[in-house]
Design an enzyme around this catalytic site. Structure first.
Site, PDB file in Angstrom:
ATOM      1  N   CYS A  75       1.185  -1.019   0.057  1.00 23.44           N
ATOM      2  CA  CYS A  75       0.062  -0.112   0.131  1.00 23.44           C
ATOM      3  C   CYS A  75       0.732   1.553  -0.373  1.00 23.44           C
ATOM      4  O   CYS A  75       2.061   1.103   0.409  1.00 23.44           O
ATOM      5  CB  CYS A  75      -0.810   0.000   1.218  1.00 23.44           C
ATOM      6  SG  CYS A  75      -1.924  -1.127   1.897  1.00 23.44           S
TER       7      CYS A  75
ATOM      8  N   ARG B  54      -4.935   7.326   0.760  1.00 23.63           N
ATOM      9  CA  ARG B  54      -3.962   5.726   0.832  1.00 23.63           C
ATOM     10  C   ARG B  54      -4.737   5.364  -0.450  1.00 23.63           C
ATOM     11  O   ARG B  54      -5.601   4.877  -0.817  1.00 23.63           O
ATOM     12  CB  ARG B  54      -4.010   4.993   2.110  1.00 23.63           C
ATOM     13  CG  ARG B  54      -5.051   4.597   2.245  1.00 23.63           C
ATOM     14  CD  ARG B  54      -5.396   2.820   1.896  1.00 23.63           C
ATOM     15  NE  ARG B  54      -4.301   2.219   2.443  1.00 23.63           N
ATOM     16  CZ  ARG B  54      -3.979   1.508   3.628  1.00 23.63           C
ATOM     17  NH1 ARG B  54      -5.506   1.729   4.302  1.00 23.63           N
ATOM     18  NH2 ARG B  54      -3.418   0.707   3.682  1.00 23.63           N
TER      19      ARG B  54
ATOM     20  N   ASN C  91       0.708  -2.816   5.163  1.00 25.14           N
ATOM     21  CA  ASN C  91       1.615  -4.006   5.698  1.00 25.14           C
ATOM     22  C   ASN C  91       2.979  -3.886   6.440  1.00 25.14           C
ATOM     23  O   ASN C  91       3.596  -3.036   5.338  1.00 25.14           O
ATOM     24  CB  ASN C  91       1.332  -4.888   4.891  1.00 25.14           C
ATOM     25  CG  ASN C  91       0.550  -5.870   4.771  1.00 25.14           C
ATOM     26  OD1 ASN C  91       0.194  -5.757   5.486  1.00 25.14           O
ATOM     27  ND2 ASN C  91      -0.011  -5.729   3.490  1.00 25.14           N
TER      28      ASN C  91
END
Length: 324
Positions: free
Chosen positions: A2, A16, A79
């Site tokens: 991401c 995002r 992540n």
């Protein structure tokens, strides 16, 4: 994988991309001020700031991926596989489970300065939401219109870093991401001049050669450099439409297309959605992989003094406007 970013014109924007091979059934979710947050180790908070963001709602609990609160603070978890590590429950500190970190912060902080104070006596712990939802390995960006920080919980404890670029991707850890920007200090939005050798006649034969060497692959380190360069050289007007358009273009520089990142046989990571929050006004804008039309949910059009979650399904399917 991401990418998160911030942007400031007249208002403050936070958003995002969420890149993955499948969706958990995400919804734009508003948590009103009187929804009771029952934290695993920190009691129940009956009243708090209202929150809007993208979440998977499980058992009437919003598992937020990214969100803003009504005071203009934004937060996103990305992540951080292989590096994230959470602590055991400890006495004499506020123990907060990883899955409730976003609501814990956004429910009570009106600025990044208040976030720093809260983090100074918080312990981020390894309590999972349930057997079906084990611990996610994440790190976080937290921002308001004046500052951004990155929070990483690793084996040797909780680390809080100033984030001067207002950008976060995945691995490696944030200090290494920032250090690697030194590799690109020669890049420019301007056309280059010949510094290779005085006795050679070298000319720029194409526009955009000032950014020659900007990485174009989909790795998190390359996406960090690319979106940082794009964001920090971006120019737009102050209007809402110009600002959100530019923000989506900034994150569009790291969009992931199906087929380019195979994670297992026949499964590909794609940009499931891209969000752009006007944190000043409390509006959550988004697009999806199959729907490039910008959709929006305004938290202030809802009853923010309610007690139950307000959820909107993500609009899927390409919206095409025919002109004839």
């Amino acid at each position: 994988m991401c990418t998160a970013a911030t942007y400031k014109t007249k208002d403050f924007y936070f958003g995002r991309t969420l890149d993955y091979e499948f969706s958990y059934g995400d919804q734009i979710t508003i948590t009103p001020r009187n929804y009771p947050f029952s934290f695993r180790h920190a009691g129940t908070k009956q009243t708090h700031y209202a929150i809007i963001g993208m979440a998977h709602v499980a058992g009437d609990y919003p598992l937020y991926y990214d969100a803003i609160n009504e005071k203009g603070v934004g937060m996103a978890g990305l992540n951080f596989v292989g590096n994230a590590a959470y602590a055991n429950v400890k006495p004499d500190v506020t123990n907060v489970a990883q899955f409730e970190f976003i609501p814990w912060i956004l429910s009570q902080c009106a600025s990044v300065a208040e976030v720093r104070t809260l983090l100074s006596h918080m312990n981020l712990v390894n309590t999972p939401f349930s057997e079906q939802f084990p611990l996610a390995q994440l790190h976080w960006i937290i921002s308001d219109e004046t500052a951004s920080i990155t929070v990483e919980s690793i084996a040797d404890g909780l680390h809080i870093y100033d984030n001067p670029v207002g950008v976060l991707t995945n691995n490696p850890p944030f200090p290494q991401q920032m250090f690697q920007l030194n590799n690109y200090m020669h890049l420019s939005s301007k056309q280059p001049v010949n510094t290779f050798a005085d006795d050679l006649t070298l000319t720029a034969y194409s526009r955009g050669m000032g950014a020659l060497g900007l990485p174009g692959d989909l790795s998190s380190a390359s996406r960090f450099a690319r979106v940082a360069f794009t964001k920090m050289n971006s120019i737009s007007g102050d209007s809402e439409t110009e600002s959100i358009s530019q923000f989506f273009h900034i994150l569009g520089s790291v969009d992931q297309q199906r087929g380019c990142c195979e994670v297992t046989e026949g499964k590909y990571e794609i940009t499931l959605y891209t969000s752009c929050c006007n944190a000043t006004k409390g509006i959550y804008y988004y697009t999806t992989y199959e729907n490039h039309q910008i959709s929006a949910v305004d938290m202030h059009r809802e009853n923010l003094d309610g007690t139950t979650l307000i959820c909107y399904p993500v609009i899927q399917g390409e919206q095409i406007h025919f002109q004839n």
